[in-house]
Scaffold this motif. Structure first.
Motif, PDB file in Angstrom:
ATOM      1  N   HIS A 261       0.813  -1.220   0.000  1.00 52.83           N
ATOM      2  CA  HIS A 261       0.000   0.000   0.000  1.00 52.83           C
ATOM      3  C   HIS A 261       0.844   1.266   0.000  1.00 52.83           C
ATOM      4  O   HIS A 261       0.300   2.366  -0.146  1.00 52.83           O
ATOM      5  CB  HIS A 261      -0.947  -0.002   1.209  1.00 52.83           C
ATOM      6  N   LEU A 262       2.168   1.119   0.156  1.00 50.73           N
ATOM      7  CA  LEU A 262       3.071   2.283   0.150  1.00 50.73           C
ATOM      8  C   LEU A 262       4.185   2.095  -0.880  1.00 50.73           C
ATOM      9  O   LEU A 262       5.285   2.618  -0.718  1.00 50.73           O
ATOM     10  CB  LEU A 262       3.684   2.490   1.537  1.00 50.73           C
ATOM     11  N   GLU A 263       3.888   1.376  -1.939  1.00 52.02           N
ATOM     12  CA  GLU A 263       4.913   1.053  -2.928  1.00 52.02           C
ATOM     13  C   GLU A 263       5.494   2.309  -3.572  1.00 52.02           C
ATOM     14  O   GLU A 263       6.719   2.436  -3.736  1.00 52.02           O
ATOM     15  CB  GLU A 263       4.311   0.145  -4.009  1.00 52.02           C
ATOM     16  N   ASP A 264       4.652   3.278  -3.936  1.00 57.01           N
ATOM     17  CA  ASP A 264       5.149   4.501  -4.575  1.00 57.01           C
ATOM     18  C   ASP A 264       6.048   5.290  -3.627  1.00 57.01           C
ATOM     19  O   ASP A 264       7.086   5.847  -4.037  1.00 57.01           O
ATOM     20  CB  ASP A 264       3.973   5.372  -5.026  1.00 57.01           C
ATOM     21  N   THR A 265       5.658   5.354  -2.351  1.00 53.76           N
ATOM     22  CA  THR A 265       6.468   6.077  -1.370  1.00 53.76           C
ATOM     23  C   THR A 265       7.812   5.393  -1.174  1.00 53.76           C
ATOM     24  O   THR A 265       8.853   6.060  -1.045  1.00 53.76           O
ATOM     25  CB  THR A 265       5.726   6.172  -0.028  1.00 53.76           C
ATOM     26  N   LEU A 266       7.807   4.057  -1.143  1.00 52.34           N
ATOM     27  CA  LEU A 266       9.061   3.307  -1.016  1.00 52.34           C
ATOM     28  C   LEU A 266      10.020   3.643  -2.149  1.00 52.34           C
ATOM     29  O   LEU A 266      11.211   3.907  -1.932  1.00 52.34           O
ATOM     30  CB  LEU A 266       8.768   1.805  -0.999  1.00 52.34           C
ATOM     31  N   LEU A 267       9.518   3.634  -3.381  1.00 54.59           N
ATOM     32  CA  LEU A 267      10.373   3.890  -4.537  1.00 54.59           C
ATOM     33  C   LEU A 267      10.887   5.329  -4.526  1.00 54.59           C
ATOM     34  O   LEU A 267      12.049   5.589  -4.866  1.00 54.59           O
ATOM     35  CB  LEU A 267       9.596   3.610  -5.824  1.00 54.59           C
ATOM     36  N   LEU A 268      10.030   6.271  -4.128  1.00 55.07           N
ATOM     37  CA  LEU A 268      10.456   7.665  -4.075  1.00 55.07           C
ATOM     38  C   LEU A 268      11.554   7.869  -3.040  1.00 55.07           C
ATOM     39  O   LEU A 268      12.583   8.506  -3.319  1.00 55.07           O
ATOM     40  CB  LEU A 268       9.251   8.551  -3.750  1.00 55.07           C
ATOM     41  N   LEU A 269      11.373   7.309  -1.839  1.00 52.02           N
ATOM     42  CA  LEU A 269      12.382   7.453  -0.802  1.00 52.02           C
ATOM     43  C   LEU A 269      13.678   6.743  -1.177  1.00 52.02           C
ATOM     44  O   LEU A 269      14.770   7.209  -0.840  1.00 52.02           O
ATOM     45  CB  LEU A 269      11.851   6.915   0.522  1.00 52.02           C
ATOM     46  N   ARG A 270      13.562   5.606  -1.841  1.00 51.96           N
ATOM     47  CA  ARG A 270      14.779   4.909  -2.290  1.00 51.96           C
ATOM     48  C   ARG A 270      15.602   5.811  -3.195  1.00 51.96           C
ATOM     49  O   ARG A 270      16.827   5.924  -3.055  1.00 51.96           O
ATOM     50  CB  ARG A 270      14.391   3.627  -3.041  1.00 51.96           C
ATOM     51  N   THR A 271      14.950   6.491  -4.133  1.00 59.73           N
ATOM     52  CA  THR A 271      15.665   7.364  -5.058  1.00 59.73           C
ATOM     53  C   THR A 271      16.291   8.553  -4.331  1.00 59.73           C
ATOM     54  O   THR A 271      17.458   8.904  -4.545  1.00 59.73           O
ATOM     55  CB  THR A 271      14.707   7.868  -6.148  1.00 59.73           C
ATOM     56  N   VAL A 272      15.507   9.180  -3.442  1.00 59.73           N
ATOM     57  CA  VAL A 272      15.998  10.348  -2.722  1.00 59.73           C
ATOM     58  C   VAL A 272      17.208   9.993  -1.861  1.00 59.73           C
ATOM     59  O   VAL A 272      18.246  10.672  -1.886  1.00 59.73           O
ATOM     60  CB  VAL A 272      14.874  10.954  -1.858  1.00 59.73           C
ATOM     61  N   LEU A 273      17.103   8.915  -1.081  1.00 56.57           N
ATOM     62  CA  LEU A 273      18.193   8.542  -0.182  1.00 56.57           C
ATOM     63  C   LEU A 273      19.414   8.071  -0.956  1.00 56.57           C
ATOM     64  O   LEU A 273      20.557   8.333  -0.555  1.00 56.57           O
ATOM     65  CB  LEU A 273      17.723   7.459   0.787  1.00 56.57           C
ATOM     66  N   SER A 274      19.215   7.364  -2.047  1.00 55.43           N
ATOM     67  CA  SER A 274      20.358   6.886  -2.845  1.00 55.43           C
ATOM     68  C   SER A 274      21.170   8.059  -3.381  1.00 55.43           C
ATOM     69  O   SER A 274      22.402   8.070  -3.299  1.00 55.43           O
ATOM     70  CB  SER A 274      19.870   6.013  -4.005  1.00 55.43           C
ATOM     71  N   ARG A 275      20.482   9.053  -3.913  1.00 51.36           N
ATOM     72  CA  ARG A 275      21.197  10.201  -4.476  1.00 51.36           C
ATOM     73  C   ARG A 275      21.846  11.036  -3.378  1.00 51.36           C
ATOM     74  O   ARG A 275      22.973  11.524  -3.542  1.00 51.36           O
ATOM     75  CB  ARG A 275      20.239  11.047  -5.302  1.00 51.36           C
ATOM     76  N   ALA A 276      21.145  11.207  -2.268  1.00 50.93           N
ATOM     77  CA  ALA A 276      21.723  11.990  -1.171  1.00 50.93           C
ATOM     78  C   ALA A 276      22.944  11.293  -0.588  1.00 50.93           C
ATOM     79  O   ALA A 276      23.953  11.939  -0.276  1.00 50.93           O
ATOM     80  CB  ALA A 276      20.677  12.206  -0.088  1.00 50.93           C
ATOM     81  N   ALA A 277      22.903   9.965  -0.445  1.00 46.82           N
ATOM     82  CA  ALA A 277      24.024   9.225   0.129  1.00 46.82           C
ATOM     83  C   ALA A 277      25.222   9.188  -0.803  1.00 46.82           C
ATOM     84  O   ALA A 277      26.362   9.025  -0.356  1.00 46.82           O
ATOM     85  CB  ALA A 277      23.588   7.800   0.477  1.00 46.82           C
ATOM     86  N   SER A 278      24.985   9.353  -2.099  1.00 49.60           N
ATOM     87  CA  SER A 278      26.097   9.338  -3.062  1.00 49.60           C
ATOM     88  C   SER A 278      26.777  10.700  -3.166  1.00 49.60           C
ATOM     89  O   SER A 278      27.747  10.843  -3.905  1.00 49.60           O
ATOM     90  CB  SER A 278      25.582   8.914  -4.437  1.00 49.60           C
ATOM     91  N   GLY A 279      26.266  11.700  -2.442  1.00 48.48           N
ATOM     92  CA  GLY A 279      26.882  13.019  -2.457  1.00 48.48           C
ATOM     93  C   GLY A 279      26.238  13.997  -3.394  1.00 48.48           C
ATOM     94  O   GLY A 279      26.746  15.111  -3.578  1.00 48.48           O
ATOM     95  N   ALA A 280      25.081  13.642  -3.999  1.00 43.97           N
ATOM     96  CA  ALA A 280      24.427  14.560  -4.929  1.00 43.97           C
ATOM     97  C   ALA A 280      23.865  15.780  -4.223  1.00 43.97           C
ATOM     98  O   ALA A 280      23.744  16.851  -4.811  1.00 43.97           O
ATOM     99  CB  ALA A 280      23.304  13.831  -5.672  1.00 43.97           C
ATOM    100  N   ASP A 281      23.518  15.639  -2.949  1.00 45.95           N
ATOM    101  CA  ASP A 281      22.985  16.761  -2.191  1.00 45.95           C
ATOM    102  C   ASP A 281      23.280  16.530  -0.717  1.00 45.95           C
ATOM    103  O   ASP A 281      23.433  15.386  -0.265  1.00 45.95           O
ATOM    104  CB  ASP A 281      21.473  16.892  -2.405  1.00 45.95           C
ATOM    105  N   ALA A 282      23.378  17.623   0.035  1.00 42.51           N
ATOM    106  CA  ALA A 282      23.630  17.540   1.473  1.00 42.51           C
ATOM    107  C   ALA A 282      22.450  18.160   2.212  1.00 42.51           C
ATOM    108  O   ALA A 282      21.654  18.898   1.647  1.00 42.51           O
ATOM    109  CB  ALA A 282      24.923  18.272   1.840  1.00 42.51           C
ATOM    110  N   GLY A 283      22.347  17.847   3.489  1.00 41.05           N
ATOM    111  CA  GLY A 283      21.278  18.407   4.293  1.00 41.05           C
ATOM    112  C   GLY A 283      19.930  17.774   4.050  1.00 41.05           C
ATOM    113  O   GLY A 283      18.902  18.442   4.192  1.00 41.05           O
ATOM    114  N   VAL A 284      19.907  16.485   3.705  1.00 40.86           N
ATOM    115  CA  VAL A 284      18.642  15.788   3.438  1.00 40.86           C
ATOM    116  C   VAL A 284      18.133  15.158   4.732  1.00 40.86           C
ATOM    117  O   VAL A 284      18.816  14.339   5.355  1.00 40.86           O
ATOM    118  CB  VAL A 284      18.820  14.713   2.350  1.00 40.86           C
ATOM    119  N   HIS A 285      16.925  15.553   5.136  1.00 45.30           N
ATOM    120  CA  HIS A 285      16.287  15.010   6.332  1.00 45.30           C
ATOM    121  C   HIS A 285      14.908  14.475   5.959  1.00 45.30           C
ATOM    122  O   HIS A 285      14.113  15.171   5.322  1.00 45.30           O
ATOM    123  CB  HIS A 285      16.137  16.079   7.417  1.00 45.30           C
ATOM    124  N   ILE A 286      14.635  13.250   6.371  1.00 45.74           N
ATOM    125  CA  ILE A 286      13.342  12.620   6.106  1.00 45.74           C
ATOM    126  C   ILE A 286      12.662  12.367   7.443  1.00 45.74           C
ATOM    127  O   ILE A 286      13.264  11.769   8.346  1.00 45.74           O
ATOM    128  CB  ILE A 286      13.503  11.285   5.343  1.00 45.74           C
TER     129      ILE A 286
END
Length: 737
Positions: free
Chosen positions: A274-299
C-alpha cells in the motif's frame, strides 16, 4: 615577602574537604592526566595571579604538591634565605619543605607567594613547571591518541584539540573540574584560557565562537561558551558520548564509531504494497543523497506507536542498498538523558555517519529532541545547525508530528505519515507471521480484522503464541487471549506519547524521607482511594523522578510524563490552558501523571499556578509532581497536594549499603571499616551521585579506593555551592488541608 605574610592572615584558607591526594608515582594513566591539569593551573596562576579568588592558595598548592615535593631540595635552598626564614618565624612556621607542603598553613604561605609573585620563590615554581612538563612528555598517554583521532574526525584546529585534551584529562585524573571554581574569569576569559591552553589571547577569544567545530561536535556539554558563569568549571564537562570516546582504550576510528553507532538489523519479512510509490520515491531520494548529490537531506517518518516506522525504514534502505545506523543505546547514565545530552549524542553520531559513504543515520523518538518547548535559544540554534548540513542523509522517526516545533518541520526535505494498514495488508502480514507458530486461518483473520492491529501487535502476538502454546493450550487459544488482553479496549495496545520506560529502577531501601510519613503509607493510601496527588521535593539526584516511576510500577500503572517546560507558550494564559488540557486528557486514564520540575516555571506566571491549583481541585487520578525547591511554590498550591514528601540525601547506612551493592557486590555490613569511615562525612551524597560515578568508571578498572575518590569529588561539588536547604519541610497528611 611581607605581603605574603599578611595574605596568610587576611584571607584564611578555603576548606579542602578531603581533596584527593596524588603523586607522580601513581599509575601514569591517572598521574599523567593530573599533571596536565596541575600544569595548566600553575601556568594560569603565574601568568594571571590577580584573577584568582582570595583563599584559593591552599587548594592550589595541594594540586601542585607532587612537583614541589620532587623539587624539595630547591625549595629548601630558598627557605634557608635569612629573609624568608625570618618571615616564617614571624608566623610560627618551620623553615622546612615538608612543613610547608604537608600543613595547611604552610601550603597557604606557598600559595600566597605564588599569587603575590614573590621573587624569592620564582625558582621553586620554575622547577615545578619543568617537572610537570618532563613528566607529561615521559611517555605517550592514551588521551593524546584519542584526542588526535577525534581532532581528525571532527576537523578540530590545534587550539581546539588542546582544549579537548584538557577537558579529557578529567576522565582519567582524580582532580575534579571544580578546581577552576576559584578563578574569576567573567571579564577576562580570553586571558585565562590562553594561560590554561598555552595559546595566544586572540586564539583563546576565537575559541569562544560558537561556530567553532569543538562546540558543534557534541563532545562537550557547554551549549554556549560565551555565556558561562563566574567559574570555568562548566566549560570542561564532556558529554556522555565525549567521555566514552575519550576513555576508550586501544581505539581507532572504527572502534570510536562502533561506540556511538549501532548498525540496524536486516530488513525482515514485512512488505508494504500500500506504500509502494512512497518506497520507490524514498529509495531514489536517499540513494542520491548518500552518493553526495545533495547535502542536508532530512526525512521525517511518523505514525502511531506500533505502526512499523523502523520496519518501513529498513525496507527503504534495503531497496536503496544503504547501511543504516542508530545512535547507540549503550548509555552510561542512570536515568533518561536530558535533551542537551541527546543533542550532543546526535551531533557526535551524525559526524561519524558523515565519514562513511552509503550510510544513513536513523534517529528514533524524534519528539524528544524536536518538541515545541524543547530548547532554549542556545540549544535551538545548535539543533538547527544539526538539521542544516549533514553530508549523509538522516531519517527521523516520530509517533506524533504535532509535538514537533514548526520551525524544525520546515527544515525536513520530505515527511511521510504512515497510515493505518488496510485490512488486506493486515491479513497478509498476520498470515505470513502467525502461521508458523500454528494459528489457524480463521483465527488469524479474526485477529487481522481488528483495526488496531499493527506490526507491533502482530510481532508481539507471534512471540506470545510461541511461548504460550503447548500442552492443553492451543495456538488459537493463545492468540485469542493475546487479542483480548492487548486489543480488547480502545487504547489497549497504545502507550501514551509521553511514556518514558528508560528510568533507573528506584529501590525503596534508599528512600530517605523527612518526617514520619513514608513511601509505603502513600502507596497504601493511593491504592485504597484509587486516586491521589503527591509532591516530591528534594535536591537534584535524590531520586524524585525514579521514585515516581517506582510508585507507578507498584500501582500497576503506566506513566505519562511531562516537564514544566512542555507547557510554556509565548501567549498570555496559553501556558495554563495547555497544562489544564494535559490534566484533562490524561486524568481519566489508568496512568500515573508525572509533572517534572514543577518549580521551574511556577514563580514566573501566576496564571499557570492558578491553572494548576484549579486542575488539582478537580483532578480524579494519580499525579506526582517533582520540585527541587519550594521557594517558587505558593502555600496555596502546596496545600492542594494530598501527600508531600521531602527526599533527603542518603544516610550513612544507606551510603554503605549502596557502595557495597555497586562496588563490592555485598551488603552494607560487609563494607570494610576504612570505607565506612571515609563515607561517613560525605553526608550530601545521593543515589544519583553513585550512579554518575558508576557511569564514569564502567570502562575502567576501578577499585574501591577510586570509587571513594570519585564520590568525594561529587560531594565536594555540592559542598562548594553552599549549605542552602532544598525542598520543603511540611507535615505530611493523607487529607487535603
Amino acid at each position: 615577602m611581607w605581603n605574603t605574610v599578611m595574605m596568610l592572615y587576611r584571607y584564611p584558607a578555603m576548606p579542602l574537604s578531603d581533596l584527593v591526594s596524588w603523586t607522580l608515582e601513581d599509575d601514569f594513566l591517572t598521574a599523567g592526566a593530573n599533571a596536565r591539569i596541575a600544569l595548566a593551573l600553575l601556568r594560569c596562576a603565574r601568568r594571571w595571579p590577580h584573577f584568582w579568588h582570595a583563599g584559593a592558595a591552599d587548594e592550589l598548592v595541594w594540586h601542585l604538591r607532587p612537583a614541589l615535593k620532587h623539587g624539595e631540595a630547591g625549595l629548601q635552598r630558598v627557605l634557608s634565605d635569612p629573609c624568608v626564614r625570618a618571615s616564617l618565624e614571624a608566623i610560627r612556621l618551620d623553615a622546612s619543605g615538608s612543613a610547608l607542603l604537608d600543613t595547611r598553613r604552610g601550603r597557604t604561605f606557598l600559595g600566597n607567594a605564588l599569587l603575590k609573585e614573590d621573587p624569592a620563590f620564582a625558582a621553586v615554581f620554575d622547577e615545578a613547571e619543568r617537572c610537570f612538563v618532563a613528566f607529561i612528555n615521559r611517555e605517550a598517554h592514551p588521551l593524546d591518541h584519542n584526542v588526535s583521532l577525534l581532532a581528525d574526525v571532527f576537523e578540530l584546529a590545534d587550539v581546539e584539540a588542546r582544549y579537548l585534551a584538557l577537558a579529557g584529562s578529567f576522565c582519567f585524573g582524580t582532580i575534579a573540574q571544580s578546581v577552576f571554581v576559584p578563578i574569576g574569569v567573567r571579564s577576562h576569559r580570553g586571558r585565562v584560557l590562553s594561560a590554561l591552553l598555552g595559546c595566544s589571547e586572540r586564539e583563546a577569544l576565537d575559541l569562544m565562537d560558537m561556530s567553532r567545530a569543538v562546540w558543534r561536535s557534541g563532545l562537550l556539554m557547554c551549549s554556549d561558551p560565551g555565556d558561562f558563569p563566574e567559574g570555568l568549571e562548566e566549560l570542561f564537562h564532556l558529554s556522555v558520548s565525549g567521555t566514552r570516546l575519550i576513555s576508550l582504550p586501544d581505539a581507532d576510528e572504527a572502534v570510536l564509531a562502533a561506540e556511538v553507532l549501532e548498525p540496524l538489523g536486516p530488513r525482515g519479512t514485512w512488505t508494504w504494497p500500500h506504500l509502494e510509490d512512497t518506497l520507490l520515491l524514498l529509495r531514489t531520494v536517499l540513494s542520491r543523497a548518500a552518493s553526495g548529490a545533495d547535502a542536508g537531506v532530512h526525512i521525517l517518518i511518523h505514525g502511531e506507536p506500533g505502526c512499523g516506522q523502523m520496519a518501513f525504514v529498513l525496507a527503504v534502505l534495503d531497496l536503496a542498498g544503504l547501511r543504516g545506523y542508530r545512535m547507540s543505546a549503550r548509555r552510561r547514565t542512570a536515568c533518561e538523558p536530558t535533551r542537551a545530552e541527546l543533542l550532543a549524542d546526535l551531533a557526535v553520531s551524525r559526524r561519524f555517519v558523515d565519514r562513511q559513504r552509503g550510510a544513513v543515520l536513523v534517529v528514533e523518538d524524534a519528539e524528544s529532541m524536536l518538541s515545541i518547548p524543547g530548547f532554549g535559544p542556545p540549544c535551538r540554534g545548535a539543533m538547527k545547525d544539526v538539521l542544516k548540513q549533514p553530508r549523509q542523509p538522516v531519517v527521523w522517526l516520530a509517533e506524533d508530528a504535532r509535538h514537533i516545533d514548526s520551525s524544525y518541520i520546515t527544515r525536513f526535505t520530505f515527511s511521510v505519515a504512515l497510515p493505518a494498514p488496510p485490512l488486506a495488508v493486515r491479513r497478509m502480514w498476520c498470515h505470513a507471521t502467525l502461521r508458523e507458530p500454528g494459528c489457524s486461518a480463521p483465527q488469524i483473520d479474526v485477529f487481522a480484522g481488528n483495526p488496531q492491529t499493527t506490526i507491533g501487535s502482530i510481532d508481539g502476538a507471534r512471540r506470545f503464541v510461541s511461548l504460550g502454546a503447548g500442552g492443553d493450550v492451543t495456538a488459537d487459544t493463545a492468540l485469542q487471549a493475546f487479542s483480548q488482553g492487548q486489543l480488547g479496549t480502545p487504547e489497549g495496545n497504545k502507550l501514551p506519547h509521553d511514556h518514558l520506560p528508560r528510568v533507573h529502577r528506584f529501590d525503596l531501601e534508599f528512600a530517605h524521607v523527612a518526617g514520619a510519613t513514608n513511601v509505603t503509607e502513600v502507596l497504601r493510601s493511593i491504592e485504597a482511594d484509587g486516586e491521589g496527588t503527591v509532591l516530591l521535593s528534594g535536591a537534584s539526584g535524590v531520586g524524585k523522578t525514579s521514585l515516581a516511576f517506582e510508585l507507578a510500577r507498584q500501582l500497576g500503572r503506566d506513566v505519562v510524563r511531562a516537564s514544566a517546560g512542555d507547557f510554556l507558550r509565548p501567549y498570555c494564559g496559553e501556558s495554563g490552558r495547555q497544562l489544564l488540557r494535559w490534566l484533562q486528557r490524561h486524568g481519566a486514564t489508568h496512568s500515573v501523571l508525572l509533572l517534572d520540575d514543577l518549580d521551574a516555571f511556577m514563580g514566573d506566571d501566576d496564571a499557570v499556578a492558578g491553572a494548576l491549583r484549579h486542575g488539582l481541585d478537580t483532578f480524579g487520578g494519580v499525579l506526582v509532581a517533582t520540585a527541587c525547591t519550594s521557594l517558587d511554590l505558593s502555600p496555596a498550591l502546596i496545600r492542594r497536594f494530598t501527600h508531600r514528601l521531602m527526599l533527603l540525601p542518603l544516610t550513612a547506612s544507606q551510603r554503605c549499603t549502596l557502595f557495597a551493592r555497586l562496588v563490592t557486590h555485598g551488603v552494607g555490613e560487609a563494607v570494610p571499616p576504612e570505607v565506612r569511615q571515609a563515607l561517613r562525612p560525605l553526608d550530601r551524597l545521593t543515589p544519583g551521585d553513585f550512579f554518575n560515578v558508576q557511569a564514569r568508571l564502567r570502562h575502567q578498572q576501578a577499585d574501591w579506593r577510586r570509587w571513594l575518590s570519585e564520590l568525594t569529588s561529587e560531594h565536594q561539588a555540592k559542598a562548594s555551592t553552599g549549605r542552602e536547604a532544598l525542598g520543603i519541610a511540611l507535615p505530611c497528611s493523607s487529607q487535603r488541608c
